[in-house]
Design an enzyme around this catalytic site. Structure first.
Site, PDB file in Angstrom:
ATOM      1  N   HIS A  61      -1.438 -67.680  22.282  1.00 16.24           N
ATOM      2  CA  HIS A  61      -0.195 -68.406  22.501  1.00 16.24           C
ATOM      3  C   HIS A  61       0.144 -69.201  21.255  1.00 16.24           C
ATOM      4  O   HIS A  61      -0.739 -69.732  20.565  1.00 16.24           O
ATOM      5  CB  HIS A  61      -0.284 -69.316  23.728  1.00 16.24           C
ATOM      6  N   ASP A 116       0.413 -49.878  24.045  1.00 13.06           N
ATOM      7  CA  ASP A 116       0.841 -51.291  23.905  1.00 13.06           C
ATOM      8  C   ASP A 116       0.416 -52.136  25.084  1.00 13.06           C
ATOM      9  O   ASP A 116       0.306 -53.364  24.959  1.00 13.06           O
ATOM     10  CB  ASP A 116       2.373 -51.356  23.780  1.00 13.06           C
ATOM     11  N   GLU A 150       7.033 -55.537  19.319  1.00 12.60           N
ATOM     12  CA  GLU A 150       7.289 -56.328  18.113  1.00 12.60           C
ATOM     13  C   GLU A 150       6.432 -57.593  18.123  1.00 12.60           C
ATOM     14  O   GLU A 150       6.884 -58.685  17.784  1.00 12.60           O
ATOM     15  CB  GLU A 150       8.776 -56.644  17.968  1.00 12.60           C
ATOM     16  N   ASN A 158     -30.005 -93.061   8.711  1.00 16.13           N
ATOM     17  CA  ASN A 158     -30.975 -92.668   9.738  1.00 16.13           C
ATOM     18  C   ASN A 158     -31.742 -91.422   9.329  1.00 16.13           C
ATOM     19  O   ASN A 158     -32.935 -91.488   9.071  1.00 16.13           O
ATOM     20  CB  ASN A 158     -30.267 -92.470  11.075  1.00 16.13           C
ATOM     21  N   ARG A 163     -26.948 -85.314  29.841  1.00 14.70           N
ATOM     22  CA  ARG A 163     -26.630 -84.210  28.931  1.00 14.70           C
ATOM     23  C   ARG A 163     -27.066 -82.911  29.611  1.00 14.70           C
ATOM     24  O   ARG A 163     -28.138 -82.840  30.201  1.00 14.70           O
ATOM     25  CB  ARG A 163     -27.343 -84.406  27.595  1.00 14.70           C
ATOM     26  N   ASP A 181     -30.831 -80.993  24.078  1.00 13.18           N
ATOM     27  CA  ASP A 181     -31.452 -80.344  22.922  1.00 13.18           C
ATOM     28  C   ASP A 181     -31.951 -78.940  23.265  1.00 13.18           C
ATOM     29  O   ASP A 181     -33.113 -78.590  23.003  1.00 13.18           O
ATOM     30  CB  ASP A 181     -32.624 -81.188  22.397  1.00 13.18           C
ATOM     31  N   HIS A 203     -26.642 -80.708  19.073  1.00 10.36           N
ATOM     32  CA  HIS A 203     -28.024 -80.235  19.056  1.00 10.36           C
ATOM     33  C   HIS A 203     -28.106 -78.808  19.594  1.00 10.36           C
ATOM     34  O   HIS A 203     -28.669 -78.542  20.647  1.00 10.36           O
ATOM     35  CB  HIS A 203     -28.965 -81.145  19.824  1.00 10.36           C
ATOM     36  N   ASP A 257      -6.700 -70.804  20.973  1.00 10.24           N
ATOM     37  CA  ASP A 257      -5.367 -70.274  21.289  1.00 10.24           C
ATOM     38  C   ASP A 257      -5.427 -68.825  21.752  1.00 10.24           C
ATOM     39  O   ASP A 257      -4.472 -68.332  22.366  1.00 10.24           O
ATOM     40  CB  ASP A 257      -4.450 -70.355  20.061  1.00 10.24           C
ATOM     41  N   GLU A 282     -28.945 -84.239  11.881  1.00 10.16           N
ATOM     42  CA  GLU A 282     -30.166 -83.853  12.591  1.00 10.16           C
ATOM     43  C   GLU A 282     -29.933 -82.524  13.297  1.00 10.16           C
ATOM     44  O   GLU A 282     -28.855 -81.937  13.225  1.00 10.16           O
ATOM     45  CB  GLU A 282     -30.563 -84.930  13.604  1.00 10.16           C
ATOM     46  N   ASP A 317       3.316 -71.941  20.190  1.00  9.92           N
ATOM     47  CA  ASP A 317       4.482 -72.622  20.755  1.00  9.92           C
ATOM     48  C   ASP A 317       4.732 -72.149  22.188  1.00  9.92           C
ATOM     49  O   ASP A 317       5.884 -72.000  22.609  1.00  9.92           O
ATOM     50  CB  ASP A 317       5.725 -72.406  19.889  1.00  9.92           C
TER      51      ASP A 317
END
Length: 477
Positions: A360, A471, A455, A183, A318, A44, A284, A376, A220, A362
Site C-alpha cells: 500500500h 495478473d 498498470e 555500560n 518479556r 533473551d 536480544h 507496507d 549487548e 498512500d
C-alpha cells in the site's frame, strides 16, 4: 528425434506468439507463518535447529536462577513443549545469581551452553561461563561446567555467542571497558576451543548514537547471520524498557573480521518498538531457519506494553517471539517492524512480475519492486470479515486496516464495522489462476471478479485471457 524437437520448438513459439505469459518460478523462500508469542516470560531467546530435526530453545527465566531447554520438531511446537531444567545456580559464590542469556550450540560432537552469571555476594559481578553436554539429546545430556570465559579484563561481561566464518570460529560478547564511562561494548575474538578465546579481542561497536544511550549506554546481545558473502551482526542497545532496539554491523566474509575497520555500522536502529502493533522493547535476538530450511527467522523478546513500574529487569513479562527475515535487493536483511501478536504476516509477489510485491502507498494498493519499507508489503491472512470460509487481508503496520475494493479499485482502509465494508474486504482464496502453486483472491460479493494488477495498480476485475489470469495470480512469501 529431430522432428520431435522441431515440433516442440514450434509449439513453444506458437504459445509465445499467442501471448501466453511464462509461469513464474515458485519463490526461493515461500511463506511461513507462526502465531506469537512463542513463550511467555522468556527473555533473551535462543533457538537453534539441529541436524536431528529438532529445534532447541533456551531463554532467561524471570527468576534468574536456572537454565532451561525445550525441544520440538517445529518452531510453533516450542510453545507447548515441556521444559527441562539442565542446570541450577550455585548456592554460594560465583554462578550463584543473575543467570542470564543462555545460548545452546553444537560444536564438534558436543553441546555447549553459554550463559552469564553473577555471584551470591555480588549479583552484579556478571561474567560469562560455559557448560558442556555429552549426549545426543541435550535435555538428557550429562552437563559439566567448563568454567569462566576469560577476556582481556575482569569486568562486567555477558551475552556470549559463537559462529564460524570461513572455517574460523569466533566468540562475540558484550563487556564493560573499565576505562570508559559507559555500560558495555561488543567485542570479538577467535576461539582456541569452545570455552577459551585466543589472541587480542577487538571492540566492534560502542554506544555513541542517541538511540544507543537511552537510560544506559549499552551495546549487548550480539547475534550473527550470514548471506551472500556478507556477515551481519545485530546487537541490542539502550535500557531494557521500550527504548531497547536492534542495531547492526556489516562486514565482508572475506575481510579481516578482527579489524574494526572491516565493519560498517548502521547509523539508525534496524528494529524498534511499534505502538501500532503494540510491541515494545524488541531486542536480544537470535536467528534460526524455517522448517523447510528456506527462510531465515528472527527470534527476539519484547513486551506488550510500554510503561514499566520500577527497574525493567524486575519486570517478568518479556516474551519470546518470531517472524520471518526478508532480504532487500542489495543483499541486506530487512526485519521490518515487530508484528502484532497472533499470526505473522506474509508478502504477495506477482506471478508474472516476480520482483514486484503487493504493497500500500498512500492507502492505494499496487505492486512495486524493492519495497524497503517492508511492513507496507506485509499482510496477515485472517478469517474473512463475513466468515463462511473466506479470508481478509489485514495490513501489518496498520492493524485494523484491510485491503478492500471500492469502485472496483483496491484500497487499504480501516474497518468501519459496516456490512458493506466487510463484504468489500472479504475474498475467497483460490488456487492461482495461472499457476496452481500460487494464489488468487476472488471477490466475495462479486463472484468472478479477482484481485489483479493493471498498470501496477490493484483492481477487482473479471479475468478471461492468459494475461488476465497471470495478473491475478500471486505467490506468498
Amino acid at each position: 528425434m529431430a522432428v520431435r524437437l522441431l515440433l516442440a520448438a514450434l509449439v513453444t513459439l506458437a504459445t509465445c506468439l499467442a501471448g501466453a505469459p511464462a509461469r513464474a518460478a515458485a519463490p526461493d523462500s515461500p511463506a511461513v507463518t507462526y502465531t506469537n508469542p512463542i513463550a511467555e516470560k522468556r527473555a533473551d531467546p535462543h533457538i537453534v535447529k539441529h541436524t536431528d530435526g529438532f529445534y532447541y530453545f533456551t531463554a532467561t527465566v524471570p527468576e534468574y536462577d536456572r537454565i532451561v531447554l525445550r525441544r520440538a520438531t517445529t518452531i510453533q511446537g516450542l510453545k507447548s513443549a515441556p521444559e527441562t531444567t539442565i542446570w541450577t545456580r550455585h548456592a554460594s559464590g560465583a554462578m550463584g545469581a543473575h543467570i542470564w542469556a543462555p545460548e545452546i550450540h553444537f560444536i564438534d560432537g558436543k553441546w555447549y551452553v553459554y550463559f552469564a552469571a553473577g555471584a551470591t555476594d555480588d549479583v552484579w559481578a556478571i561474567r560469562m561461563y560455559v557448560l558442556e553436554g555429552t549426549g545426543a539429546n541435550p535435555l538428557t545430556a550429562t552437563w559439566t561446567e567448563k568454567g569462566q570465559i576469560r577476556t582481556q579484563w575482569e569486568s562486567f561481561s555477558l551475552d556470549a555467542t559463537t559462529f564460524v566464518v570461513n572455517g574460523v570460529r569466533y566468540l562475540a560478547w558484550a563487556q564493560r571497558d573499565p576505562s570508559v564511562d559507559n555500560n558495555t561494548d561488543v567485542y570479538l575474538a577467535k576461539m582456541a576451543n569452545p570455552w577459551t578465546i585466543t589472541g587480542t579481542p577487538v571492540m566492534l561497536t560502542r554506544p555513541t548514537y542517541s538511540w544507543e544511550t537511552v537510560g544506559h549506554k549499552v551495546n549487548e546481545g550480539p547475534a550473527v547471520i550470514q548471506r551472500g558473502g556478507k556477515v551481519f551482526l545485530t546487537y541490542s542497545a539502550s535500557a531494557t524498557d521500550a527504548n531497547y532496539c536492534l542495531g547492526m554491523l556489516t562486514a565482508s566474509a572475506g575481510a579481516n573480521l578482527l579489524s574494526r575497520a572491516s565493519w560498517s555500522k548502521s547509523a539508525t536502529p534496524v528494529f524498534t518498538s511499534n505502538s501500532a502493533t503494540g510491541q515494545y522493547g524488541p531486542g536480544h535476538n537470535s536467528f534460526t531457519v524455517s522448517e523447510d530450511g528456506r527462510s531465515d527467522i528472527l527470534v527476539y523478546h519484547d513486551r506488550a506494553y510500554k510503561d514499566i513500574s520500577g527497574d525493567p529487569l524486575d519486570d517478568p513479562n518479556r516474551r519470546t517471539r518470531v517472524q520471518k527475515v526478508y532480504w532487500n535487493a542489495d543483499g541486506t536483511p530487512n526485519f521490518g517492524i515487530p508484528v502484532a501478536d497472533g499470526v505473522t504476516p506474509q508478502r504477495l509477489s506477482s506471478s508474472n512480475l516476480p520482483d514486484r510485491f503487493v504493497r500500500h502507498y498512500d492507502y492505494r494498493a499496487r505492486i512495486e519492486a524493492d519495497v524497503t519499507n517492508l511492513a507496507d508489503s506485509q499482510f496477515r491472512v485472517v478469517p474473512g470479515l463475513t466468515g463462511s470460509g473466506t479470508v481478509s487481508l489485514e495490513s501489518a503496520n496498520f492493524p485494523g486496516y484491510y485491503l478492500r475494493h471500492r469502485n472496483f479499485e483496491v484500497w487499504l482502509e480501516k474497518n468501519d464495522g459496516s456490512a458493506r465494508f466487510a463484504s468489500d474486504a472479504t475474498f475467497r482464496q483460490r488456487a492461482g489462476l495461472a499457476d496452481p502453486a500460487g494464489v488468487s483472491y476472488e471477490s466475495s460479493n462479486y463472484p468472478g471478479r479477482y484481485v489483479r494488477h493493471w498498470e501496477y495498480l490493484l483492481n477487482v476485475q473479471t479475468v478471461s485471457t492468459p494475461t488476465d489470469r497471470a495478473d491475478a495470480t500471486f505467490h506468498t512469501q
